[in-house]
Design a protein around this motif. Sequence first.
Motif, PDB file in Angstrom:
ATOM      1  N   HIS A 291     -10.528 -11.907   4.505  1.00  0.00           N
ATOM      2  CA  HIS A 291      -9.630 -10.928   5.137  1.00  0.00           C
ATOM      3  C   HIS A 291      -9.979  -9.475   4.744  1.00  0.00           C
ATOM      4  O   HIS A 291      -9.916  -8.562   5.579  1.00  0.00           O
ATOM      5  CB  HIS A 291      -8.193 -11.278   4.719  1.00  0.00           C
ATOM      6  CG  HIS A 291      -7.146 -10.420   5.348  1.00  0.00           C
ATOM      7  ND1 HIS A 291      -6.726 -10.574   6.639  1.00  0.00           N
ATOM      8  CD2 HIS A 291      -6.422  -9.384   4.853  1.00  0.00           C
ATOM      9  CE1 HIS A 291      -5.792  -9.682   6.923  1.00  0.00           C
ATOM     10  NE2 HIS A 291      -5.586  -8.944   5.843  1.00  0.00           N
TER      11      HIS A 291
ATOM     12  N   HIS B  32     -11.060  -6.305   7.093  1.00  0.00           N
ATOM     13  CA  HIS B  32     -10.429  -4.968   7.130  1.00  0.00           C
ATOM     14  C   HIS B  32     -11.502  -3.882   7.070  1.00  0.00           C
ATOM     15  O   HIS B  32     -11.438  -2.887   7.789  1.00  0.00           O
ATOM     16  CB  HIS B  32      -9.474  -4.788   5.942  1.00  0.00           C
ATOM     17  CG  HIS B  32      -8.054  -5.185   6.246  1.00  0.00           C
ATOM     18  ND1 HIS B  32      -7.349  -4.635   7.294  1.00  0.00           N
ATOM     19  CD2 HIS B  32      -7.207  -6.071   5.638  1.00  0.00           C
ATOM     20  CE1 HIS B  32      -6.122  -5.167   7.321  1.00  0.00           C
ATOM     21  NE2 HIS B  32      -6.019  -6.043   6.331  1.00  0.00           N
TER      22      HIS B  32
ATOM     23  N   SER C 144      -3.821  -2.422   1.231  1.00  0.00           N
ATOM     24  CA  SER C 144      -2.950  -3.193   2.132  1.00  0.00           C
ATOM     25  C   SER C 144      -1.700  -3.622   1.363  1.00  0.00           C
ATOM     26  O   SER C 144      -1.425  -3.129   0.268  1.00  0.00           O
ATOM     27  CB  SER C 144      -3.714  -4.405   2.656  1.00  0.00           C
ATOM     28  OG  SER C 144      -3.885  -5.342   1.627  1.00  0.00           O
TER      29      SER C 144
ATOM     30  N   ASP D  56      -3.158  -5.687  10.199  1.00  0.00           N
ATOM     31  CA  ASP D  56      -3.826  -6.959  10.488  1.00  0.00           C
ATOM     32  C   ASP D  56      -4.049  -7.169  11.990  1.00  0.00           C
ATOM     33  O   ASP D  56      -3.124  -6.977  12.789  1.00  0.00           O
ATOM     34  CB  ASP D  56      -2.993  -8.113   9.927  1.00  0.00           C
ATOM     35  CG  ASP D  56      -3.033  -8.120   8.407  1.00  0.00           C
ATOM     36  OD1 ASP D  56      -3.841  -7.362   7.833  1.00  0.00           O
ATOM     37  OD2 ASP D  56      -2.267  -8.890   7.803  1.00  0.00           O
TER      38      ASP D  56
HETATM   39 ZN    ZN Z   1      -4.429  -7.210   5.867  1.00  0.00          ZN
END
Ligand code: ZN
Length: 342
Positions: free
Chosen positions: A111, A115, A136, A301
């Motif tokens: 993840h 990003h 985040s 996201d």
């Molecule tokens: Zn995220």
Amino acid sequence: MIVLGIETSCDETSVAIVGENDHIYSNIISSQVELHARFGGVVPEIASRNHLEALPSLMDSALEEASLSLNDIEGVAVTARPGLIGALLVGLQAAKSIAWALDVPIVGIHHLEAHIYAAHLSSPKPEYPYIALVVSGGHTSLFEVFDVGNVRLLGATRDDAAGEAYDKIAKMLGLGYPGGPIIDKLASKGDPNKYDFPMAMMRKGNLEFSFSGLKTAVRVFLQKHELKSEQDIADVCASVQRAIVQTLIRKIEYASEATNVRRVVVAGGVSANSGLRSALEDLSNRLGLEVFVPELRLCTDNGAMVAGLGRQYLLRGVRSSMLLNAEPYRPLGVEGVPPAGD
Ligand code: ZN
Ligand code: KG4
């Protein structure tokens, strides 16, 4: 190569399609924020159930908006790590089913690397190498990025993430969830120099972060001071925002000095912050650093960042097997730990 990307690691369900030159055919995002708001944070089981409910129609919308059919999909990318385990599993099962049914390759994505990749989906696109700050709700980490799949961790938070600090402080102020955008908005009406909240680990060259002290400082402050007006609340928000933004900016300067790299990518939900975005512009003007921040819809996201990064891995021949599993805590950029595949 046209790649379908699925993101379900936290409280946004997203399906996107990305093709040649990182062209985003579609990027459909369904936020669960309202479902979690009354609990003051994300409830993992509610998140998993809603990902499951939302995915089929998001899949249809992603294809429709792209004017493509399932048969056009040549690969599938899915966030496999890190995140809420139940939430990740829903996305993984959907991705595996599609890849299996279409007989196309699948790749599991980290993840945080996704990003960072979001910066390549906006223009101008950064060239390698660069420094990446990922800020985040779950992470605050600095990386040196040499290429896709070649990332070195420089430093991370020891406790709360920057977004988590925003969310927790907003909760203390009774402002609702998620706190980042709310504090950001109120901060624009407040005096950032009104209160001197602490900035931690600021010794020159220190690339780690800590935001739990700031959170405690605000809690103690609120025990001693009654906020009587909207202006009082705005002043606290602006002062909190100043402490967070100045910390992040200073750490980017340290990372650039330590690595001699003068290109910087800032990504993750907090990179949507208006105070941070304008401080990054100042930084770039002041020190001549080249700063890249994804466009707003790619900061929080989304599936496009997963599809885009997954496409790069698939083009390089990296694939996951059908045994691909969810990993809630896998780090990024630590020696010996590959970011994607398995
Ligand atoms: Zn995220
Ligand atoms: O990247 P993201 O969507 O999800 C995670 O991977 O965590 O980031 C969500 C975080 C939340 O903590 C939210 O409060 C924060 O990003 N955030 C912001 C802003 N927009 C979202 N923080 C500060 N200012 C904003 N404008």
